[in-house]
Scaffold this motif. Structure first.
Motif, mmCIF file in Angstrom:
data_model
loop_
_atom_site.group_PDB
_atom_site.id
_atom_site.type_symbol
_atom_site.label_atom_id
_atom_site.label_comp_id
_atom_site.label_asym_id
_atom_site.label_seq_id
_atom_site.Cartn_x
_atom_site.Cartn_y
_atom_site.Cartn_z
ATOM 1 N N ASP A 42 6.915 -9.030 -2.160
ATOM 2 C CA ASP A 42 5.916 -7.330 -2.039
ATOM 3 C C ASP A 42 7.052 -6.893 -0.451
ATOM 4 O O ASP A 42 6.717 -7.413 0.918
ATOM 5 C CB ASP A 42 4.930 -7.666 -1.151
ATOM 6 C CG ASP A 42 3.674 -6.373 -0.840
ATOM 7 O OD1 ASP A 42 4.468 -4.862 -0.442
ATOM 8 O OD2 ASP A 42 2.224 -6.618 -0.432
ATOM 9 N N THR A 101 2.924 2.779 -4.441
ATOM 10 C CA THR A 101 3.099 1.214 -4.631
ATOM 11 C C THR A 101 3.869 1.206 -6.097
ATOM 12 O O THR A 101 3.548 1.932 -7.517
ATOM 13 C CB THR A 101 1.770 1.023 -4.735
ATOM 14 O OG1 THR A 101 1.154 0.343 -3.220
ATOM 15 C CG2 THR A 101 2.110 -0.795 -5.125
ATOM 16 N N VAL A 117 4.605 -1.737 -9.247
ATOM 17 C CA VAL A 117 4.351 -3.118 -9.479
ATOM 18 C C VAL A 117 5.137 -3.136 -10.737
ATOM 19 O O VAL A 117 5.231 -2.553 -11.959
ATOM 20 C CB VAL A 117 2.568 -3.507 -9.854
ATOM 21 C CG1 VAL A 117 2.670 -4.817 -10.213
ATOM 22 C CG2 VAL A 117 1.875 -3.689 -8.965
ATOM 23 N N VAL A 122 -3.602 -6.380 -12.957
ATOM 24 C CA VAL A 122 -4.683 -5.823 -12.153
ATOM 25 C C VAL A 122 -5.320 -6.730 -11.010
ATOM 26 O O VAL A 122 -5.959 -5.981 -9.846
ATOM 27 C CB VAL A 122 -5.836 -5.385 -13.418
ATOM 28 C CG1 VAL A 122 -7.083 -4.465 -12.147
ATOM 29 C CG2 VAL A 122 -5.523 -4.066 -14.432
ATOM 30 N N LEU A 144 -3.355 -6.348 -8.218
ATOM 31 C CA LEU A 144 -4.080 -5.485 -7.330
ATOM 32 C C LEU A 144 -4.984 -5.056 -6.203
ATOM 33 O O LEU A 144 -5.483 -5.070 -5.346
ATOM 34 C CB LEU A 144 -3.585 -3.493 -8.701
ATOM 35 C CG LEU A 144 -3.139 -3.059 -8.971
ATOM 36 C CD1 LEU A 144 -3.403 -2.639 -9.990
ATOM 37 C CD2 LEU A 144 -1.296 -2.488 -8.608
ATOM 38 N N ASP A 145 -5.806 -5.733 -7.445
ATOM 39 C CA ASP A 145 -7.146 -5.963 -6.929
ATOM 40 C C ASP A 145 -7.394 -6.493 -5.243
ATOM 41 O O ASP A 145 -7.850 -6.178 -4.126
ATOM 42 C CB ASP A 145 -8.138 -6.668 -7.457
ATOM 43 C CG ASP A 145 -8.509 -5.664 -8.206
ATOM 44 O OD1 ASP A 145 -8.473 -4.114 -8.370
ATOM 45 O OD2 ASP A 145 -9.873 -5.996 -9.722
ATOM 46 N N ASN A 173 -5.924 -5.046 -2.442
ATOM 47 C CA ASN A 173 -5.981 -3.668 -1.897
ATOM 48 C C ASN A 173 -5.432 -2.505 -2.890
ATOM 49 O O ASN A 173 -5.517 -1.619 -1.600
ATOM 50 C CB ASN A 173 -6.828 -3.776 -0.644
ATOM 51 C CG ASN A 173 -8.197 -4.877 -0.485
ATOM 52 O OD1 ASN A 173 -9.321 -5.206 -1.073
ATOM 53 N ND2 ASN A 173 -7.316 -5.729 0.705
ATOM 54 N N ILE A 174 -5.592 -2.447 -4.046
ATOM 55 C CA ILE A 174 -4.440 -0.983 -4.349
ATOM 56 C C ILE A 174 -4.692 -0.677 -5.555
ATOM 57 O O ILE A 174 -5.178 -1.590 -6.167
ATOM 58 C CB ILE A 174 -2.623 -1.730 -4.713
ATOM 59 C CG1 ILE A 174 -1.694 -2.465 -3.532
ATOM 60 C CG2 ILE A 174 -2.145 -0.461 -5.160
ATOM 61 C CD1 ILE A 174 -0.770 -3.439 -3.663
ATOM 62 N N GLN A 218 -4.272 2.394 -6.930
ATOM 63 C CA GLN A 218 -3.526 2.592 -7.775
ATOM 64 C C GLN A 218 -1.678 2.440 -7.793
ATOM 65 O O GLN A 218 -1.363 2.047 -6.390
ATOM 66 C CB GLN A 218 -3.329 4.288 -7.842
ATOM 67 C CG GLN A 218 -3.947 4.450 -9.643
ATOM 68 C CD GLN A 218 -4.235 6.163 -9.317
ATOM 69 O OE1 GLN A 218 -4.078 6.884 -8.853
ATOM 70 N NE2 GLN A 218 -4.901 6.694 -10.692
ATOM 71 N N ALA A 219 -1.454 2.354 -8.661
ATOM 72 C CA ALA A 219 0.429 1.871 -8.778
ATOM 73 C C ALA A 219 1.168 3.058 -10.121
ATOM 74 O O ALA A 219 0.390 2.836 -10.880
ATOM 75 C CB ALA A 219 -0.139 0.528 -8.420
ATOM 76 N N VAL A 241 2.769 1.383 -12.962
ATOM 77 C CA VAL A 241 3.645 -0.005 -13.479
ATOM 78 C C VAL A 241 4.702 -0.264 -14.351
ATOM 79 O O VAL A 241 4.857 0.997 -14.877
ATOM 80 C CB VAL A 241 2.140 -0.686 -14.526
ATOM 81 C CG1 VAL A 241 1.309 -0.669 -13.649
ATOM 82 C CG2 VAL A 241 1.734 1.093 -15.131
ATOM 83 N N ARG A 297 -6.656 3.170 -12.761
ATOM 84 C CA ARG A 297 -5.221 1.881 -11.649
ATOM 85 C C ARG A 297 -4.042 2.570 -12.086
ATOM 86 O O ARG A 297 -3.306 1.835 -11.120
ATOM 87 C CB ARG A 297 -5.478 0.703 -12.000
ATOM 88 C CG ARG A 297 -7.027 0.211 -12.093
ATOM 89 C CD ARG A 297 -7.745 0.389 -10.727
ATOM 90 N NE ARG A 297 -7.224 -0.040 -9.736
ATOM 91 C CZ ARG A 297 -8.095 -1.571 -9.560
ATOM 92 N NH1 ARG A 297 -8.265 -2.464 -10.114
ATOM 93 N NH2 ARG A 297 -6.987 -1.853 -8.144
#
Length: 264
Positions: A15, A27, A29, A82, A85-86, A89-90, A92-93, A95, A115
């Motif tokens: 990260d 962000t 991912v 996902v 992300l959870d 604590n993100i 939306q990103a 991808v 998301r």
């Protein structure tokens, strides 16, 4: 060595900005392809990390994310994204996925729209009988002979005419470093991949294709691109590049993503 626990297994990840994206940044991912690892993306990260939070991970069964005989599918890999992300604590990103990861990010764009801020598919594979047959054969090769037979062929067969010996050696190391059981399981996941509802993808969409890509045909890439519903979609074709885009042409890929993300 950082690991994150999601869906009953541990994934190795990095990260760039653990405290959150830089001001006005997004962000991103990243999900890699078959026979690869998060290291596939490191040649392009310098174009992105100054402005954006970049999270890379080794897909379950690949690289340093140990294979523990759990079932794996394109849907389960998407659920792991996902889960990351959870856990971080993100909400939306953007991808980003290569090859098998392209299957994953198009599925995310289709089924997890809330998301997904944007989708970047690099040499995405489109499910077909031919793809299923190739994956079944690779699964058998890895199971019977380990990774060396594949490491001896893929770096030459799956790259473009201008790939350097250094690029091919990097690809060889990625393939050779895989757990044969994990690799075979991921081959089967691709062989059984669902047909994605591309029309359900409405987020900004970038598809990067290699002009000389024999693994993700331009016909398949064009089909994906044509069926995506996004009002903001772009297709970038890299000349003399094969299937390992981020290793063969990191500057072109890095700049293309940098410009695309700037417009979201």
């Amino acid at each position: 060595m950082p690991f994150i626990s999601v869906n009953n297994h541990r994934l190795h990840y990095t990260d760039s900005h653990p405290d959150g994206a830089p001001e006005n940044g997004l962000t991103l991912v990243f999900t890699h392809g078959l026979g690869s690892s998060q290291n596939y993306y490191f040649p392009i990260l310098p174009y992105l990390t100054s402005k954006h939070r970049c999270i890379t991970s080794d897909t379950y069964g690949s690289g340093r994310s140990t294979y523990t005989d759990q079932p794996v599918s394109i849907a389960s890999i998407a659920a792991d994204v996902v889960g990351i992300l959870d856990a971080l604590n993100i909400p939306q990103a953007v991808v980003i996925g290569h090859s098998m990861g392209g299957l994953v990010v198009t599925l995310l764009g289709s089924e997890y729209a809330g998301r997904v801020k944007g989708v970047v598919a690099i040499g995405p594979t489109h499910p077909s009988e031919t793809l299923a047959s190739v994956m079944q054969k690779r699964s058998e090769t890895a199971t019977e002979g380990g990774m060396e037979p594949l490491a001896n062929t893929i770096p030459n067969q799956a790259t473009g005419s201008e790939a350097t010996p250094l690029a091919r050696s990097f690809i060889r190391e990625l393939v050779l470093g895989q757990n044969p059981k994990g690799y075979a399981a991921l081959c089967r996941a691709i062989a059984n991949a669902p047909t994605v509802d591309y029309a359900a993808i409405k987020a900004p969409f970038l598809l990067i294709a290699g002009e000389e890509d024999k693994s993700a045909s331009f016909e398949g890439c064009q089909r994906i691109f044509d069926n995506v519903s996004s009002a903001n979609k772009e297709l970038e074709v890299l000349k003399r590049v094969g299937h390992w885009h981020c290793i063969e042409a990191p500057e072109q890929v890095g700049r293309a993503i940098e410009e695309f993300v700037a417009g979201i």
